[in-house]
Scaffold this motif. Structure first.
Motif, short mmCIF file in Angstrom:
data_model
loop_
_atom_site.label_atom_id
_atom_site.label_comp_id
_atom_site.label_asym_id
_atom_site.label_seq_id
_atom_site.Cartn_x
_atom_site.Cartn_y
_atom_site.Cartn_z
N GLY A 120 0.81 -1.21 0.00
CA GLY A 120 0.00 0.00 0.00
C GLY A 120 0.84 1.26 0.00
O GLY A 120 0.48 2.27 -0.63
N ARG A 146 -2.53 -4.46 -7.55
CA ARG A 146 -2.86 -4.56 -6.12
C ARG A 146 -3.56 -5.88 -5.82
O ARG A 146 -3.27 -6.53 -4.81
CB ARG A 146 -3.70 -3.37 -5.69
CG ARG A 146 -2.89 -2.10 -5.46
CD ARG A 146 -3.76 -0.91 -5.13
NE ARG A 146 -4.36 -0.33 -6.31
CZ ARG A 146 -5.61 0.12 -6.38
NH1 ARG A 146 -6.41 0.02 -5.34
NH2 ARG A 146 -6.06 0.66 -7.49
N GLU A 259 -4.00 3.70 1.16
CA GLU A 259 -3.73 2.29 0.89
C GLU A 259 -2.71 1.66 1.86
O GLU A 259 -2.80 0.49 2.18
CB GLU A 259 -3.23 2.12 -0.54
CG GLU A 259 -3.47 0.75 -1.13
CD GLU A 259 -4.90 0.51 -1.56
OE1 GLU A 259 -5.20 -0.60 -2.03
OE2 GLU A 259 -5.73 1.45 -1.45
#
Length: 354
Positions: A120, A146, A259
């Motif tokens: 993240g 991701r 994130e």
């Protein structure tokens, strides 16, 4: 002395205080280097314009730093290493009792948290480095990358859970254990992806911080009831660190979790659910995350198969309530209330359903 209680509350307190202590330095760094989005998001995940969202958040996304999640995983990392290090000083001392890093309980969630948070962090760094992009992410790692990272973490974690920890059954409330065997690994990955989809909850001041605190506090209680004190302590430490983040994230937010906070926290929640053998309980405790991602999915499907018609004014659903005219603080606090209620339901099911 009630050692299990102290093993939970002392690290929790240290984690909270550590978060408060490191935040001023982090904040100074984030503002000095202007680590925020350069443009307000104007395009949704489907590639269509998002005028309502852009209007609602035109003064919020630009000028407020990202990467506030560093407070959470950084405090957790520091606290964990402090107690682990103290335990190494004298293996026969009282200090050893407070170390909660153990192979059978907390290696997996701890490593998942750090690994996910670092992925993240890379995404956040790429976000703020992008000056011109204003599509979803405005830079950053693509959604596919991701998801791939989450799947890899899930694959390794699922293998460890099945092969090294010897878990091959899944508990269902009031039904008992059901053998799943090698299917445990893809199931582990699927649940992790489902939880990760809830990262869209990080959209209002204080919203994600409050919800994650509630969820991790709930799992700390469940693990404590199961006498898995190391897991209970780790969950409490994460909750304490998230409270420290929330201290600075309530309106007006000093920074956003983004994130580097949400990725690690969501996938670790999935890991904790497997280790406490309460995966079905995620439907309750993780309800705010599932509601958020579910509203996004419903919106996309509706626009695709109903000629562009929308179910919500804006998705995810917390923005829908904003668009209806609710003040952001009202949306946040009502989500907290819903999260508390559904978490209580989850705790009851986890305890009574065994």
């Amino acid at each position: 002395m009630n050692a299990p209680i102290l093993k939970i509350f002392i690290p929790l307190t240290i984690s909270f205080l550590t978060g408060l202590a490191i935040t001023p330095t982090l904040t100074t760094f984030l503002y000095k280097h202007k680590l925020w989005k350069k443009k307000v998001r104007s395009v949704g995940i489907d590639g269509k314009a998002t005028p309502i969202f852009s209007n609602l958040h035109k003064d919020k996304e630009v000028g407020t730093p990202r990467m506030g999640g560093i407070v959470i995983w950084g405090s957790t990392l520091i606290t964990t290493l402090i107690f682990f290090g103290l335990a190494q000083v004298d293996h026969n001392s009282i200090l050893e009792r407070f170390s909660f890093l153990s192979r059978n309980q907390t290696w997996l969630p701890f490593i998942s948290l750090i690994a996910g948070s670092l992925v993240g962090l890379i995404d956040d760094i790429l976000h703020v480095a992008e000056n011109e992009g204003h599509a979803v992410g405005g830079g950053g790692l693509s959604l596919a990358k991701r998801l791939a990272a989450v799947l890899v973490i899930g694959l390794i974690g699922g293998w460890w859970f099945y092969a090294k920890l010897g878990n091959s059954t899944l508990w269902f409330p009031f039904e008992g254990q059901i053998y799943v065997g090698l299917w445990m690994i893809p199931l582990f990955m699927l649940v992790m992806i489902a939880m990760y989809s809830g990262t869209v909850i990080d959209g209002l001041d204080g919203l994600s911080g409050g919800i994650f605190t509630i969820m991790y506090a709930s799992y700390s209680l469940i693990a404590f009831y199961q006498t898995q004190y190391d897991i209970a302590a780790l969950c409490a430490v994460i909750a304490g660190a998230t409270l420290a983040f929330l201290w600075f994230n309530i309106p007006p937010a000093r920074f956003y979790m983004t994130e580097t906070g949400t990725l690690g926290l969501t996938i670790t929640l999935a890991v904790i659910a497997f280790l406490t053998d309460t995966v079905p309980v995620l439907v309750f405790i993780g309800f705010p995350l599932l509601a958020e991602s579910g509203s996004d999915i419903i919106q996309l499907l509706s626009k695709k198969f109903r000629g562009g018609k929308k179910v919500f004014l804006v998705a995810p659903i917390h923005h829908h309530f904003e668009a209806l005219g609710w003040p952001s603080y009202k949306v946040t606090m009502r989500f907290w209330i819903v999260g508390i209620i559904t978490s209580i339901m989850g705790i009851v099911v986890a305890i009574a359903g065994k």
